[in-house]
Design a protein around this motif. Structure first.
Motif, PDB file in Angstrom:
ATOM      1  N   ARG A 190      10.587   6.603   3.486  1.00 20.54           N
ATOM      2  CA  ARG A 190      12.030   6.435   3.281  1.00 20.54           C
ATOM      3  C   ARG A 190      12.816   7.602   3.843  1.00 20.54           C
ATOM      4  O   ARG A 190      13.921   7.441   4.361  1.00 20.54           O
ATOM      5  N   THR A 191      12.240   8.809   3.741  1.00 21.56           N
ATOM      6  CA  THR A 191      12.934  10.001   4.230  1.00 21.56           C
ATOM      7  C   THR A 191      12.295  10.549   5.502  1.00 21.56           C
ATOM      8  O   THR A 191      12.786  11.533   6.047  1.00 21.56           O
ATOM      9  N   ASP A 192      11.200   9.940   5.928  1.00 22.90           N
ATOM     10  CA  ASP A 192      10.460  10.387   7.114  1.00 22.90           C
ATOM     11  C   ASP A 192      10.053  11.853   6.967  1.00 22.90           C
ATOM     12  O   ASP A 192      10.176  12.649   7.894  1.00 22.90           O
ATOM     13  N   ASP A 193       9.588  12.197   5.765  1.00 19.82           N
ATOM     14  CA  ASP A 193       9.267  13.576   5.434  1.00 19.82           C
ATOM     15  C   ASP A 193       8.030  13.606   4.541  1.00 19.82           C
ATOM     16  O   ASP A 193       7.756  12.643   3.819  1.00 19.82           O
TER      17      ASP A 193
ATOM     18  N   LEU B 112       0.822  -1.195   0.000  1.00 18.23           N
ATOM     19  CA  LEU B 112       0.000   0.000   0.000  1.00 18.23           C
ATOM     20  C   LEU B 112       0.863   1.254   0.000  1.00 18.23           C
ATOM     21  O   LEU B 112       1.963   1.271   0.547  1.00 18.23           O
ATOM     22  N   GLN B 113       0.359   2.307  -0.602  1.00 16.38           N
ATOM     23  CA  GLN B 113       1.029   3.600  -0.612  1.00 16.38           C
ATOM     24  C   GLN B 113       0.453   4.463   0.508  1.00 16.38           C
ATOM     25  O   GLN B 113      -0.659   4.220   0.988  1.00 16.38           O
ATOM     26  N   GLU B 114       1.191   5.474   0.916  1.00 20.41           N
ATOM     27  CA  GLU B 114       0.724   6.398   1.949  1.00 20.41           C
ATOM     28  C   GLU B 114      -0.454   7.216   1.426  1.00 20.41           C
ATOM     29  O   GLU B 114      -0.624   7.383   0.218  1.00 20.41           O
ATOM     30  N   ASP B 115      -1.264   7.746   2.359  1.00 19.37           N
ATOM     31  CA  ASP B 115      -2.395   8.592   1.985  1.00 19.37           C
ATOM     32  C   ASP B 115      -1.909   9.791   1.169  1.00 19.37           C
ATOM     33  O   ASP B 115      -0.813  10.300   1.376  1.00 19.37           O
ATOM     34  N   VAL B 116      -2.753  10.244   0.236  1.00 17.82           N
ATOM     35  CA  VAL B 116      -2.488  11.450  -0.532  1.00 17.82           C
ATOM     36  C   VAL B 116      -3.463  12.509  -0.042  1.00 17.82           C
ATOM     37  O   VAL B 116      -4.673  12.263   0.036  1.00 17.82           O
ATOM     38  N   ILE B 117      -2.947  13.676   0.304  1.00 21.21           N
ATOM     39  CA  ILE B 117      -3.787  14.771   0.791  1.00 21.21           C
ATOM     40  C   ILE B 117      -3.723  15.905  -0.223  1.00 21.21           C
ATOM     41  O   ILE B 117      -2.643  16.397  -0.552  1.00 21.21           O
ATOM     42  N   ILE B 118      -4.894  16.292  -0.719  1.00 22.44           N
ATOM     43  CA  ILE B 118      -5.003  17.351  -1.716  1.00 22.44           C
ATOM     44  C   ILE B 118      -5.708  18.534  -1.058  1.00 22.44           C
ATOM     45  O   ILE B 118      -6.828  18.391  -0.565  1.00 22.44           O
TER      46      ILE B 118
END
Length: 81
Positions: A44-47, A23-29
């Motif tokens: 991966r970058t915690d960002d 699964l991919q992280e949530d996308v917020i628009i």
């Protein structure tokens, strides 16, 4: 699944990936009066990665989703008063 929330200065759409793994992280628009931002956490970058689109770019992106490969220019029709 997605949610839509109306806040003071923006409409916020959150898209949750609930399909197959991985699964991919949530996308917020965030839809503002003059631009749209798209954010997604990068583990991966915690960002949080963020891009900003003008309203014209969003309009062209929406049109591009329904067009075949090629180069296009959108024409804007005059709006009546």
């Amino acid at each position: 699944m997605f949610s839509i929330e109306h806040e003071f200065d923006a409409t916020v759409v959150t898209i949750v990936d609930e399909d197959n793994t991985p699964l991919q992280e949530d996308v917020i628009i965030n839809l503002f009066e003059d631009c749209v931002t798209v954010e997604q956490f990068d583990p991966r970058t915690d960002d949080v990665k963020k891009i900003t689109l003008s309203l014209n770019q969003v309009e062209e992106l929406a049109a591009a989703l329904d067009l075949p490969e090629g180069v296009y220019t959108l024409t804007r029709e005059a709006k009546l008063p």
